[in-house]
Design an enzyme around this catalytic site. Structure first.
Site, mmCIF file in Angstrom:
data_model
loop_
_atom_site.group_PDB
_atom_site.id
_atom_site.type_symbol
_atom_site.label_atom_id
_atom_site.label_comp_id
_atom_site.label_asym_id
_atom_site.label_seq_id
_atom_site.Cartn_x
_atom_site.Cartn_y
_atom_site.Cartn_z
ATOM 1 N N LYS A 1 0.860 -1.190 0.000
ATOM 2 C CA LYS A 1 0.000 0.000 0.000
ATOM 3 C C LYS A 1 0.903 1.249 0.000
ATOM 4 C CE LYS A 1 -4.495 0.957 2.033
ATOM 5 N NZ LYS A 1 -5.505 0.480 2.999
ATOM 6 N N GLU B 1 -19.654 -5.482 10.240
ATOM 7 C CA GLU B 1 -20.587 -4.658 11.025
ATOM 8 C C GLU B 1 -21.668 -5.510 11.691
ATOM 9 O OE1 GLU B 1 -19.536 -3.933 7.968
ATOM 10 O OE2 GLU B 1 -18.503 -2.016 8.238
ATOM 11 N N ARG C 1 -25.385 -1.884 7.267
ATOM 12 C CA ARG C 1 -25.034 -3.311 7.141
ATOM 13 C C ARG C 1 -25.564 -4.124 8.325
ATOM 14 N NH1 ARG C 1 -20.512 -4.895 3.757
ATOM 15 N NH2 ARG C 1 -21.349 -4.353 1.696
#
Ligand SMILES: Cc1ncc(C[n+]2csc(CCOP(=O)(O)OP(=O)(O)O)c2C)c(N)n1
Ligand SMILES: CC(=O)[C@@H](O)[C@H](O)COP(=O)(O)O
Ligand SMILES: [Mg+2]
Length: 631
Positions: A280, A367, A395
């Site tokens: 990343k 979630e 969610r």
């Protein structure tokens, strides 16, 4: 080459490795420059430059379909599909969306923003392809963080069972926003080093075969034991067990590795998973060396130094205010446990985690699991603080209904990023939570007017033991108000009069209070005296104050930075009807029945007329006799 001259990605197919390496260098430079001005998801995109170029080299978009999970890493794809010229408008009003957007390009075949949907959508597209007897590759790109989302597992289960032709690219950079978490992450870590397994196996065979006489026999036994050997070194071969051909792990920055594996995947029947290891932030030191997650999504920065450009002495961010208040109370209340679904950085929970390492859980992008873990904790007398963005709370709707409200459990939900969030646009606006929570029995829903009241509300929530309680608060910083020395609690369901008035009343809360007060003072100059009420409890309503207002038959205007359908204004309308105030004059202002795109919050508020001017206009119309007197 001039990236601005790209109209479609077909040119990449004719490039050799050296040319693709050059193209990647130019794309990296372009991203670092452009995003230093606009901000955006720089880390994720720098990590997928070679991967995206290789995908467009080996496949033919849009016939072959790329699905970018979460979609925050689709900038390189946007550059290669002719949108480089729009990057000065990235995530701005009417500008380039920060996520895939079908209306922008035929190459954006699936819109994302919320995590872990790509595999399911890819399965849908693959089934359609097969039913229509079409010939194309379906290529979802999913990150190691997104893979921790339950939907991804549901999809792997289905795809593997159906043995559908699909090429899943697992972009594994060991990071979610923060460092990735979970057993899946640990397993991927072992797989990442699993490459040694193959080398070890070859060496073992080589040695065994050198042992005279028995060696050959033992080697062939070892060959037969290969799988168990593999099991020893590559845990469970998780993906193979799910019916996928597992290719990798490969270097996601090496075109030789990428092209070899992608071409092999194209030739492989059934579902294939290519495990690609990337870094990343690759190619930009500040982003590449980020181990916390600060360069995942970022505002404008100084390119040369990586210093973030921020206005000076801002008031504290709302997330920090809430999480640090919970942390302060947690020092004397060991019932408190904080839970975050993969947002420890955004929810400013790192301090809490440092002070109470046993009482903070980052459960990954999960979630639903986070909400029900909170419910489980509450059954045991703990006080769970579920820190969750409004948009991601969507969610966990059923878990809030079924596991928290129905059993009436003492869960404190801190709903962050409530209201318009701005640059992340449609998929992230936190405008539905009032509508999907207000109708749940036992739920208390509140929103503070400023950070001082926010502290008292957090204290109220922690000490509330009569069931679920949720406090919604906005993205960004507070108002910089004076903070009371001592924390108090606020009576549940109590509103607060901010300004007296006899001709009309505005009921509002949170971020729209300043605008309401501005409208009221402008109207006062026209002789129209408007009462402004801080309706800080969206549920339960302050029925006593509402009755008093409605009994006086003065017109009421409700204002909320949330959807009108089923929102706070609807609650007031419903109450007026049910309490017999059939003649009540009630108008509403809020988010209309449409999705709100990306842009600055101020610009978006203006676009939907959630402004002081509109409040003035509405109130003036509601009190015509005052208007006539003016003429
Ligand atoms: C349902 C949902 N929860 C949380 C988020 C916030 N979020 C955006 S990106 C991200 C991390 C994604 O990690 P990964 O898939 O590995 O992608 P990477 O950024 O590492 O490329 C998270 C948690 C989201 N977009 N959707
Ligand atoms: C892509 C995604 O969902 C997250 O990166 C999100 O953009 C974070 O939002 P904040 O910047 O409000 O924390
Ligand atoms: Mg990742």
């Amino acid at each position: 080459m001039d990236l601005l001259s790209i109209t479609d990605p077909s040119f990449v197919k004719k490039m050799n490795v050296h040319e693709m390496e050059q193209l990647s260098a130019e794309i990296r430079k372009f991203l670092i420059e452009k995003l230093s001005v606009t901000g955006g998801h720089i880390g994720p995109n720098l990590g997928v430059v070679e991967l995206t170029v290789a995908l467009h080299h080996c496949f033919t978009s849009p016939k072959d379909k790329f699905l970018w999970d979460v979609g925050h890493q689709s900038y390189v794809h946007k550059i290669l599909t002719g949108r480089a010229d729009k990057f000065d408008t990235l995530r701005q009003y009417k500008g380039l969306c920060g996520f895939p957007k079908m209306i922008e390009s035929e190459h954006d075949v699936w819109e994302t923003g919320h995590s872990s949907t790509s595999l399911s959508a890819a399965m849908g597209m693959a089934i359609a392809r097969d039913l229509k007897k079409e010939d194309s590759h379906i290529v979802p790109v999913i990150g190691d963080g997104a893979l921790t989302g339950g939907m991804a597992l549901e999809a792997l289960n289905h795809i593997g069972h159906e043995k559908t032709n699909m090429i899943v690219i697992l972009n594994d950079n060991e990071m979610s926003i923060a460092p990735n978490v979970g057993a899946l992450h640990n397993m991927l870590g072992r797989m990442r080093t699993g490459g040694k397994y193959n080398k070890l196996k070859d060496e073992l065979e080589f040695l065994l075969k050198r042992i005279p006489a028995v060696g050959g026999k033992v080697a062939s036994t070892a060959e037969r034991m290969k799988d168990s050997l593999k099991y020893m070194f590559v845990p469970g071969m998780f993906f193979e067990e799910f019916g996928f051909t597992y290719l990798g792990p490969i270097d996601g920055h090496s075109f030789d590795d990428l092209i070899k594996s992608l071409e092999q995947a194209k030739r492989t029947e059934g579902p294939v998973l290519v495990h690609v290891i990337t870094k990343k932030g690759k190619g930009y030191k500040p982003a590449e060396s980020d181990t916390v997650g600060s360069w995942h999504g970022i505002g404008p920065y100084k390119m040369e130094t990586g210093d973030i450009i921020k206005s000076k002495n801002e008031p504290p961010a709302w997330s920090a205010l809430v999480s640090e208040t919970v942390r302060e109370i947690a020092r004397t209340d060991d019932r408190i446990v904080a839970i975050t679904p993969a947002m420890p950085v955004g929810s400013k929970l790192l301090g809490f985690a440092e002070e109470f390492p046993d009482r903070m859980f980052d459960v990954g992008i999960a979630e639903q699991h986070a909400a029900t873990v909170a419910a489980g904790l509450a059954t045991q007398g703990m006080k769970p603080f579920l820190a969750i963005y409004s948009t991601f709370l969507q969610r966990a709707y059923d878990q809030v209904v079924h596991d928290i409200c129905r059993p009436n459990l003492n869960v404190f939900i801190g709903i962050d990023r409530s209201g318009l969030v701005g640059a992340d646009g449609e998929t992230h606006q936190g405008v539905f939570d009032i509508a999907f929570l207000r109708h749940l029995p036992n739920m208390v829903l509140m929103m503070p007017k400023d950070e001082n009241e926010g502290r008292h509300m957090v204290n109220t929530a922690i000490h509330y033991n009569d069931g679920p309680i949720a406090m919604r608060f906005p993205r960004g910083n507070g108002l910089g108000v004076e903070m009371d020395a001592e924390m108090t609690t606020i009576p549940i369901g109590s509103w607060e009069v901010l300004r007296e008035g006899t001709d009309a009343a505005i009921l509002t809360f949170g971020t729209t209070i300043p605008m309401a007060l501005e409208a009221a003072s402008a109207l006062a100059k026209r002789g129209i005296e408007v009462k402004v009420v801080n309706a800080r409890f969206i549920k339960p309503l302050d029925e006593e104050m509402l009755d008093e207002l409605l009994d006086r038959n003065i017109p009421v205007l409700t204002i909320e930075e949330a959807v009108l359908e089923g929102g706070f204004g609807s609650a007031v309308l419903e109450y007026a009807h049910e309490s017999g105030h059939h003649g009540a004059v009630i108008e509403r202002m809020g988010i209309p029945d449409q999705f709100i795109e990306h842009g600055s919050v101020d610009k978006l508020l203006e676009e939907i007329h959630l402004t002081a001017e509109e409040a003035i206009r509405k109130i003036t119309l509601l009190v015509p006799e005052k208007q006539k007197k003016r003429v």
